[in-house]
Design a protein around this motif. Sequence first.
Motif, PDB file in Angstrom:
ATOM      1  N   GLU A  28       0.830  -1.204   0.000  1.00  0.00           N
ATOM      2  CA  GLU A  28       0.000   0.000   0.000  1.00  0.00           C
ATOM      3  C   GLU A  28       0.866   1.257   0.000  1.00  0.00           C
ATOM      4  O   GLU A  28       1.986   1.266   0.518  1.00  0.00           O
ATOM      5  N   LEU A  29       0.316   2.320  -0.580  1.00  0.00           N
ATOM      6  CA  LEU A  29       0.905   3.649  -0.506  1.00  0.00           C
ATOM      7  C   LEU A  29       0.156   4.420   0.568  1.00  0.00           C
ATOM      8  O   LEU A  29      -1.065   4.590   0.484  1.00  0.00           O
ATOM      9  N   CYS A 177       3.694  10.560  -7.429  1.00  0.00           N
ATOM     10  CA  CYS A 177       2.909   9.757  -6.476  1.00  0.00           C
ATOM     11  C   CYS A 177       2.211   8.596  -7.160  1.00  0.00           C
ATOM     12  O   CYS A 177       2.014   7.539  -6.545  1.00  0.00           O
ATOM     13  N   SER A 178       1.846   8.757  -8.425  1.00  0.00           N
ATOM     14  CA  SER A 178       1.302   7.629  -9.183  1.00  0.00           C
ATOM     15  C   SER A 178       2.363   6.548  -9.340  1.00  0.00           C
ATOM     16  O   SER A 178       2.063   5.349  -9.273  1.00  0.00           O
ATOM     17  N   LYS A 181       2.630   4.697  -6.057  1.00  0.00           N
ATOM     18  CA  LYS A 181       1.506   3.772  -5.883  1.00  0.00           C
ATOM     19  C   LYS A 181       1.723   2.507  -6.708  1.00  0.00           C
ATOM     20  O   LYS A 181       1.473   1.385  -6.231  1.00  0.00           O
ATOM     21  N   HIS A 185       2.077  -1.353  -5.194  1.00  0.00           N
ATOM     22  CA  HIS A 185       1.186  -2.433  -5.603  1.00  0.00           C
ATOM     23  C   HIS A 185       1.930  -3.545  -6.342  1.00  0.00           C
ATOM     24  O   HIS A 185       1.788  -4.722  -6.017  1.00  0.00           O
ATOM     25  N   CYS A 205      -3.725   7.707  -2.701  1.00  0.00           N
ATOM     26  CA  CYS A 205      -3.179   6.828  -1.659  1.00  0.00           C
ATOM     27  C   CYS A 205      -4.189   5.789  -1.186  1.00  0.00           C
ATOM     28  O   CYS A 205      -5.391   6.033  -1.153  1.00  0.00           O
ATOM     29  N   ASP A 206      -3.672   4.636  -0.802  1.00  0.00           N
ATOM     30  CA  ASP A 206      -4.512   3.565  -0.274  1.00  0.00           C
ATOM     31  C   ASP A 206      -4.957   3.868   1.150  1.00  0.00           C
ATOM     32  O   ASP A 206      -6.081   3.547   1.534  1.00  0.00           O
TER      33      ASP A 206
END
Length: 252
Positions: A28-29, A177-178, A181, A185, A205-206
């Motif tokens: 997870e982020l 940030c993408s 993520k 994952h 974000c998760d």
Amino acid sequence: MIRFQSLSLGYGSRILIDSLSATVKRGELTALVGRNGTGKSTLLRAIAQLGEIHSGNILLNGKPTADITSAELATLVAFVTTDKVRIANLRCRDVVALGRAPYTNWIGRMQESDTRIVEESLASVGMSEYADKTMDKMSDGEGQRIMIARALAQQTPIILLDEPTAFLDLPNRYELCSLLKRLAHDEHKCILFSTHELDIATTLCDSIALIAPPHLHIMPTAEMVESGHIERMFSSGNGSAQIIENLLHRTK
């Protein structure tokens, strides 16, 4: 993963985080948010064994940090700071290769497997074509990608980042940030980064870890948005309250 057991942090007589028991998950982020001076960097540094804790424990993959040697820590945690690395004549490939230091022999000689990991790390962040460029000739966004590639080359299950979007424009913030993520994952890493970008935290974000001294709340993003913690933390007046409300309404 990162697990906090009755953790208390602060400096001097001031307690920033008190009796924290929570988990930051792998795969997870997670965004770490809070007002300035509430302990975001203090918490990241404590996880990386760069700062003291008042009481309690931090467990990395089930092992207390107090029982982890510096050599072992280098295989568990990679830390990307806010510092800009702009050393003239230092090639991007050489910067990323520093991430292999925990695994090279006593004279630091790279093996074929190390070289392959460096190239794969550069490719993971889309920077293969920049491998032979020097760091002083790069933009802030490109420099951040190289530092993330160095963290990837370190091959740790946990990656910490302190304000990685601080010097980037809006498109580059979302792009970076993408990327984080996707890495969380696809490579099942536990990635925790501090940020002031609520729009990024709530859309990409998760999970969100929110510091509201002396407490820290960690929840899946949707639950955090619904909880009201963000509004209470950041709404200091009618104007800011309306901005936060509009932002969170768009994410629901």
